[in-house]
Design a protein around this motif. Structure first.
Motif, short mmCIF file in Angstrom:
data_model
loop_
_atom_site.label_atom_id
_atom_site.label_comp_id
_atom_site.label_asym_id
_atom_site.label_seq_id
_atom_site.Cartn_x
_atom_site.Cartn_y
_atom_site.Cartn_z
N TRP A 35 0.85 -1.20 0.00
CA TRP A 35 0.00 0.00 0.00
C TRP A 35 0.88 1.24 0.00
N TYR A 36 0.48 2.24 -0.79
CA TYR A 36 1.19 3.51 -0.88
C TYR A 36 0.22 4.65 -0.61
N GLN A 37 0.77 5.73 -0.10
CA GLN A 37 0.06 6.99 0.06
C GLN A 37 0.69 8.01 -0.86
N GLN A 38 -0.14 8.79 -1.54
CA GLN A 38 0.41 9.84 -2.39
C GLN A 38 -0.35 11.14 -2.18
N ALA A 43 5.92 12.14 -4.63
CA ALA A 43 6.05 10.73 -4.99
C ALA A 43 5.26 9.87 -4.01
N PRO A 44 4.86 8.69 -4.44
CA PRO A 44 4.20 7.77 -3.50
C PRO A 44 5.11 7.42 -2.33
N ARG A 45 4.47 7.15 -1.21
CA ARG A 45 5.17 6.77 0.01
C ARG A 45 4.73 5.37 0.40
N LEU A 46 5.66 4.47 0.57
CA LEU A 46 5.32 3.10 0.95
C LEU A 46 4.82 3.06 2.40
N LEU A 47 3.65 2.47 2.58
CA LEU A 47 3.08 2.31 3.92
C LEU A 47 3.21 0.87 4.44
N ILE A 48 2.81 -0.07 3.59
CA ILE A 48 2.68 -1.47 3.98
C ILE A 48 3.27 -2.35 2.88
N HIS A 49 3.98 -3.39 3.25
CA HIS A 49 4.41 -4.43 2.31
C HIS A 49 4.11 -5.77 2.91
N GLY A 66 -5.26 -9.13 5.12
CA GLY A 66 -5.73 -9.86 3.96
C GLY A 66 -4.67 -10.74 3.35
N SER A 67 -5.12 -11.61 2.48
CA SER A 67 -4.23 -12.45 1.69
C SER A 67 -5.04 -13.05 0.56
N GLY A 68 -4.35 -13.55 -0.45
CA GLY A 68 -5.08 -14.13 -1.58
C GLY A 68 -5.59 -13.04 -2.52
N THR A 69 -6.87 -12.76 -2.47
CA THR A 69 -7.45 -11.78 -3.37
C THR A 69 -8.09 -10.57 -2.68
N GLU A 70 -8.24 -10.61 -1.39
CA GLU A 70 -8.93 -9.53 -0.68
C GLU A 70 -8.02 -8.90 0.37
N PHE A 71 -7.88 -7.58 0.29
CA PHE A 71 -6.96 -6.86 1.17
C PHE A 71 -7.63 -5.59 1.69
N THR A 72 -7.18 -5.18 2.87
CA THR A 72 -7.73 -3.99 3.50
C THR A 72 -6.62 -3.16 4.11
N LEU A 73 -6.72 -1.85 3.91
CA LEU A 73 -5.87 -0.89 4.62
C LEU A 73 -6.78 -0.15 5.59
N THR A 74 -6.42 -0.15 6.84
CA THR A 74 -7.19 0.54 7.86
C THR A 74 -6.35 1.64 8.48
N ILE A 75 -6.94 2.81 8.58
CA ILE A 75 -6.32 3.92 9.31
C ILE A 75 -7.20 4.16 10.52
N SER A 76 -6.65 3.92 11.70
CA SER A 76 -7.50 3.78 12.89
C SER A 76 -8.10 5.10 13.36
N SER A 77 -7.36 6.17 13.28
CA SER A 77 -7.85 7.48 13.73
C SER A 77 -7.25 8.53 12.83
N TYR A 86 -4.59 6.72 -2.02
CA TYR A 86 -3.95 5.48 -1.61
C TYR A 86 -4.01 4.46 -2.74
N TYR A 87 -2.89 3.80 -2.98
CA TYR A 87 -2.79 2.79 -4.03
C TYR A 87 -2.36 1.46 -3.44
N CYS A 88 -2.94 0.38 -3.96
CA CYS A 88 -2.40 -0.94 -3.66
C CYS A 88 -1.60 -1.41 -4.87
N GLN A 89 -0.66 -2.31 -4.63
CA GLN A 89 0.22 -2.85 -5.67
C GLN A 89 0.45 -4.33 -5.38
N GLN A 90 0.25 -5.16 -6.40
CA GLN A 90 0.60 -6.57 -6.23
C GLN A 90 1.96 -6.81 -6.84
N TYR A 91 2.74 -7.67 -6.20
CA TYR A 91 4.05 -8.00 -6.76
C TYR A 91 4.33 -9.49 -6.66
N ASN A 92 3.34 -10.26 -6.28
CA ASN A 92 3.54 -11.70 -6.20
C ASN A 92 3.76 -12.30 -7.58
#
Lengths: 108, 116
Positions: A35-38, A43-49, A66-77, A86-92
């Motif tokens: 997951w990236y934030q822009q 430039a995009p900023r890497l949040l999660i890998h 998440g894993s497989g095909t369904e993923f979630t980014l949560t920002i708690s507050s 926010y962008y997701c990116q697959q690299y598998n």
């Protein structure tokens, strides 16, 4: 090529509230998801890998799941500085690596 | 501190060529795959090409195959993208990125505009 689909396109949330962003892959990518934030003009900023591992220096209010095909980014507050795209990116299944079309998180 | 500084962007006519450069510092350049990612105005991110540490493997997105070439010079800590037969749809900000994917280190980008 794996197609990544993010939802919603735009999410309106009040500061201090929780935001939940979704990303779906057209086929399994295991945990090969980032997951990236822009912000405008930056430039995009890497949040999660690895679907759930926070990158160095990323606040704990950001979490990925998440894993497989369904993923979630949560920002708690939500803080004022979190309103961005926010962008997701697959690299598998690389090459190619593919990105979702983005979710714009805006202030409600 | 890791730094990636792109250069070489600009305005070019359809069918023309440009060579983008990325100067890397703050890390051992020869230890990393390197990648170009682009973003058309107001649009999302697109992986363009990646190159292995020693240059022995290169991959690119289908839409640029035969037109773009990624290369590197480890002695100069530099990454390049030679872009030929440019099209209007290649108009974008081009980012230099450390690694193949999911890396924290991105340059600030260089704008390529293809227009007559």
């Amino acid at each position: 090529e794996i197609v990544m689909t993010q939802s919603p396109a735009t999410l309106s949330v009040s500061p201090g509230q929780r935001a939940t962003l979704s990303c779906r892959a057209s086929q399994s990518v295991s945990s090969g998801l980032a997951w990236y934030q822009q912000k405008p003009g930056q430039a995009p900023r890497l949040l999660i890998h690895g679907a759930s591992t926070r990158a160095t220096g990323i606040p704990a209010r950001f979490s990925g799941s998440g894993s497989g095909t369904e993923f979630t980014l949560t920002i708690s507050s939500l803080q004022s500085e979190d309103f961005a795209v926010y962008y997701c990116q697959q690299y598998n299944n690389w090459p190619p690596s593919t990105f979702g079309q983005g979710t714009k998180l805006e202030i409600k | 501190e890791v730094q990636l500084v792109e250069s070489g962007g600009g305005l070019v006519q359809p069918g023309g060529s440009l060579r983008l450069s990325c100067a890397a510092s703050g890390f051992t350049f020869s230890d990393y795959w390197m990648t170009w990612v682009r973003q058309a105005p107001g649009k999302g991110l697109e992986w363009v090409a990646s190159i292995k540490q020693d240059g022995s493997e290169k991959y690119c997105v289908d839409s640029v195959k035969g037109r773009f070439t990624i290369s590197r010079d480890n002695a100069k800590n530099s990454l390049y993208l030679q872009m030929n037969s440019l099209r209007a749809e290649d108009t974008a900000v081009y980012y230099c990125v450390r690694g193949r994917y999911a890396d924290s280190s991105w340059g600030q980008g260089t704008l390529v505009t293809v227009s007559s």
